[in-house]
Scaffold this motif. Structure first.
Motif, PDB file in Angstrom:
ATOM      1  N   SER A 163       0.695  -1.290  -0.129  1.00 30.36           N
ATOM      2  CA  SER A 163      -0.001   0.016   0.023  1.00 30.36           C
ATOM      3  C   SER A 163       0.810   1.398   0.147  1.00 30.36           C
ATOM      4  N   ARG A 164       0.370   2.510   0.014  1.00 36.29           N
ATOM      5  CA  ARG A 164       0.779   3.709   0.084  1.00 36.29           C
ATOM      6  C   ARG A 164       1.601   3.929   1.324  1.00 36.29           C
ATOM      7  N   GLU A 165       0.812   3.130   2.318  1.00 34.28           N
ATOM      8  CA  GLU A 165       1.426   3.358   3.724  1.00 34.28           C
ATOM      9  C   GLU A 165       2.671   2.447   3.957  1.00 34.28           C
ATOM     10  N   ASP A 166       2.569   1.514   3.082  1.00 31.45           N
ATOM     11  CA  ASP A 166       4.045   0.592   3.112  1.00 31.45           C
ATOM     12  C   ASP A 166       5.010   1.486   2.359  1.00 31.45           C
ATOM     13  N   THR A 167       4.695   2.241   1.601  1.00 32.63           N
ATOM     14  CA  THR A 167       5.760   2.919   0.814  1.00 32.63           C
ATOM     15  C   THR A 167       6.238   4.146   1.624  1.00 32.63           C
ATOM     16  N   ALA A 168       5.315   4.519   2.497  1.00 33.93           N
ATOM     17  CA  ALA A 168       5.775   5.715   3.450  1.00 33.93           C
ATOM     18  C   ALA A 168       6.581   5.188   4.835  1.00 33.93           C
ATOM     19  N   ASN A 169       6.395   4.161   4.869  1.00 35.39           N
ATOM     20  CA  ASN A 169       7.209   3.530   6.041  1.00 35.39           C
ATOM     21  C   ASN A 169       8.561   3.028   5.508  1.00 35.39           C
ATOM     22  N   ALA A 170       8.675   2.457   4.362  1.00 32.34           N
ATOM     23  CA  ALA A 170       9.809   2.502   3.669  1.00 32.34           C
ATOM     24  C   ALA A 170      10.868   3.569   3.650  1.00 32.34           C
ATOM     25  N   ALA A 171      10.213   4.764   3.167  1.00 36.74           N
ATOM     26  CA  ALA A 171      11.116   6.066   2.872  1.00 36.74           C
ATOM     27  C   ALA A 171      11.148   6.679   4.458  1.00 36.74           C
ATOM     28  N   LEU A 172      10.444   6.452   5.590  1.00 36.42           N
ATOM     29  CA  LEU A 172      10.583   6.749   6.727  1.00 36.42           C
ATOM     30  C   LEU A 172      11.900   6.255   7.428  1.00 36.42           C
ATOM     31  N   LYS A 173      11.953   4.884   7.235  1.00 34.37           N
ATOM     32  CA  LYS A 173      13.286   4.351   7.513  1.00 34.37           C
ATOM     33  C   LYS A 173      14.408   4.779   6.812  1.00 34.37           C
ATOM     34  N   ALA A 174      14.368   5.010   5.618  1.00 33.45           N
ATOM     35  CA  ALA A 174      15.619   5.268   4.715  1.00 33.45           C
ATOM     36  C   ALA A 174      15.681   6.981   5.211  1.00 33.45           C
ATOM     37  N   ALA A 175      14.981   7.488   5.632  1.00 35.23           N
ATOM     38  CA  ALA A 175      15.094   9.084   6.222  1.00 35.23           C
ATOM     39  C   ALA A 175      15.947   9.214   7.492  1.00 35.23           C
ATOM     40  N   LYS A 176      16.065   8.125   8.123  1.00 35.56           N
ATOM     41  CA  LYS A 176      16.867   8.333   9.290  1.00 35.56           C
ATOM     42  C   LYS A 176      18.065   8.938   8.950  1.00 35.56           C
ATOM     43  N   GLY A 177      18.722   9.869   9.331  1.00 37.30           N
ATOM     44  CA  GLY A 177      19.977  10.659   9.165  1.00 37.30           C
ATOM     45  C   GLY A 177      19.939  11.275   7.754  1.00 37.30           C
ATOM     46  N   GLN A 178      18.913  11.500   7.055  1.00 37.25           N
ATOM     47  CA  GLN A 178      19.029  12.122   5.872  1.00 37.25           C
ATOM     48  C   GLN A 178      17.877  13.263   5.819  1.00 37.25           C
ATOM     49  N   PHE A 179      17.899  14.078   4.976  1.00 33.76           N
ATOM     50  CA  PHE A 179      16.759  15.128   4.992  1.00 33.76           C
ATOM     51  C   PHE A 179      15.460  14.442   4.270  1.00 33.76           C
ATOM     52  N   TYR A 180      14.293  14.546   5.045  1.00 32.89           N
ATOM     53  CA  TYR A 180      13.158  13.854   4.492  1.00 32.89           C
ATOM     54  C   TYR A 180      12.587  15.055   3.890  1.00 32.89           C
ATOM     55  N   ALA A 181      12.331  15.171   2.613  1.00 32.65           N
ATOM     56  CA  ALA A 181      11.770  15.958   1.753  1.00 32.65           C
ATOM     57  C   ALA A 181      10.302  15.627   1.422  1.00 32.65           C
ATOM     58  N   SER A 182       9.755  15.424   2.729  1.00 31.15           N
ATOM     59  CA  SER A 182       8.202  14.800   2.576  1.00 31.15           C
ATOM     60  C   SER A 182       6.875  16.107   2.346  1.00 31.15           C
ATOM     61  N   HIS A 183       6.456  15.936   1.289  1.00 33.31           N
ATOM     62  CA  HIS A 183       5.312  16.903   1.009  1.00 33.31           C
ATOM     63  C   HIS A 183       4.211  16.891   2.067  1.00 33.31           C
ATOM     64  N   VAL A 184       4.332  15.823   2.780  1.00 32.39           N
ATOM     65  CA  VAL A 184       3.216  15.671   3.856  1.00 32.39           C
ATOM     66  C   VAL A 184       3.548  16.308   5.280  1.00 32.39           C
TER      67      VAL A 184
END
Ligand code: PLP
Length: 349
Positions: A163-184
């Motif tokens: 789902s879209r939520e699975d995608t968000a969770n994968a990005a959140l993991k990757a965003a640790k220590g990086q700049f999370y350019a989340s439009h949300v």
């Protein structure tokens, strides 16, 4: 002054690159815009109302200033704002221009973003312009044209099953220590989408009575709310227009919350608004209520019919965008109604 304020009331200095509160709560940006006439083209003509300190950090294609065109939809007089004509083909460029300018302001050299496709394409485009690296996470089912577009910009594309939520969770993991350019999550994005409201008021010479917005995570809805409130505070308009949030019947969490009904989800061709758990749903419900607006749901059949009619009339848009047109027969007529055309048809055909 620019201050990050969390939904629990904690305040952070704007030099802090954070995208959420220590408590996990969402952040908004407190910022008083000025409406000094600017000489730049497009949305950056509102330069003094955009929260970027130094001109040297602005990442822009001179986007914005999209046409507002009067037409007839389902027998009603409607103004269509052609935000499908942005450089990356969707209104998300408004937010991406400000958010990636913010990343440059912070000296960031790589960002992470997750999206149903269009926000990812917009962030990838502005990162390409700024020469910043980016990792874009999207659901595996995203339209092939959007995937090709993201990769063509040079972004690293991550296709996530589920789902879209699975995608968000994968990005959140990757965003640790990086700049999370989340439009949300990142509130700077909304200070780009707010220019939609500024432009509409300048083009009409007054506020519209109603704006009908396809709504998933609410990045246009919330931006438009901020924009109209800025204009109200500056004495440029007399009242906030009714904001109508359109959701697909097959994925309508706001509608279920508002009506206290069970929430179930099924696939919808309006992929941009297929958001089962929008992070800002409390904020969206509050905004819709305070604007005197409401939530309208539309069936897959109605979306398909509205899309077919729009394209037959020459408006080449994507199905998510057609969802707002599909809502028109469900609404009582109002005098001045604005609908954003949010995404270009080339992305989905
Ligand atoms: C074409 C299009 N319209 C509308 C939206 C809805 O935006 P939001 O999810 O921020 O409400 C999206 C989101 O991806 C989109 O791609």
């Amino acid at each position: 002054m620019r201050t990050l304020v969390s939904h629990t009331g904690t305040r952070y200095d704007v030099s802090d690159p954070r995208w959420k509160c220590d408590s996990g709560a969402l952040l908004d940006l407190e910022f008083t815009p000025l409406f000094t006439p600017g000489d730049r083209p497009g949305m950056w003509r509102y330069r003094a109302a955009l929260p970027i300190e130094n001109d040297a950090h602005i990442v822009s294609f001179d986007e914005g200033g999209t046409p507002l065109t009067r037409t007839t939809v389902a027998g009603q007089d409607i103004w269509l704002k052609q935000d499908h004509l942005f450089p990356s083909g969707s209104y998300k460029d408004r937010g991406a221009s400000v958010l990636i300018s913010r990343a440059v302001e912070l000296g960031v050299d790589r960002v992470v973003e997750d999206s149903s496709g269009n926000a990812g394409a917009a962030i990838a485009a502005y990162c390409a312009k700024a020469k910043i690296g980016c990792d874009i996470y999207v659901p595996d089912s995203t339209s092939p044209a959007k995937l090709a577009q993201i990769e063509a910009y040079g972004a690293t594309l991550h296709r996530i099953p589920g789902s879209r939520e699975d995608t968000a969770n994968a990005a959140l993991k990757a965003a640790k220590g990086q700049f999370y350019a989340s439009h949300v999550w990142n509130p700077f994005f909304f200070h780009g989408t707010k220019t939609f409201a500024y432009e509409v008021v300048d083009q009409l010479g007054r506020e519209p009575d109603r704006v009908v917005i396809p709504t998933g995570n609410g990045t246009l809805l919330i931006g438009v709310w901020i924009g109209f409130n800025d204009l109200l505070a500056a004495g440029r308009i007399e009242r906030i227009p009714e904001l109508i949030a359109v959701q697909a019947e097959n994925c309508a969490p706001l509608h279920a919350r508002r009506n206290g009904t069970d929430f179930t989800t099924a696939p919808t061709r309006a992929e941009g608004i297929a958001i089962a758990e929008p992070a800002r749903q409390d904020q969206m419900l509050d905004i819709i209520g305070r604007s005197g607006g409401r939530i309208v749901t539309v069936s897959e059949e109605a979306i398909g019919d509205a899309l077919e009619q729009a394209v037959a009339d020459g408006w080449f848009i994507e199905p998510t965008s057609a969802s707002a047109l599909a809502a028109i027969p469900r609404l009582e007529p109002a005098e001045t109604v604005v609908i954003p055309l949010t995404g270009h048809g080339l992305k989905s055909h």
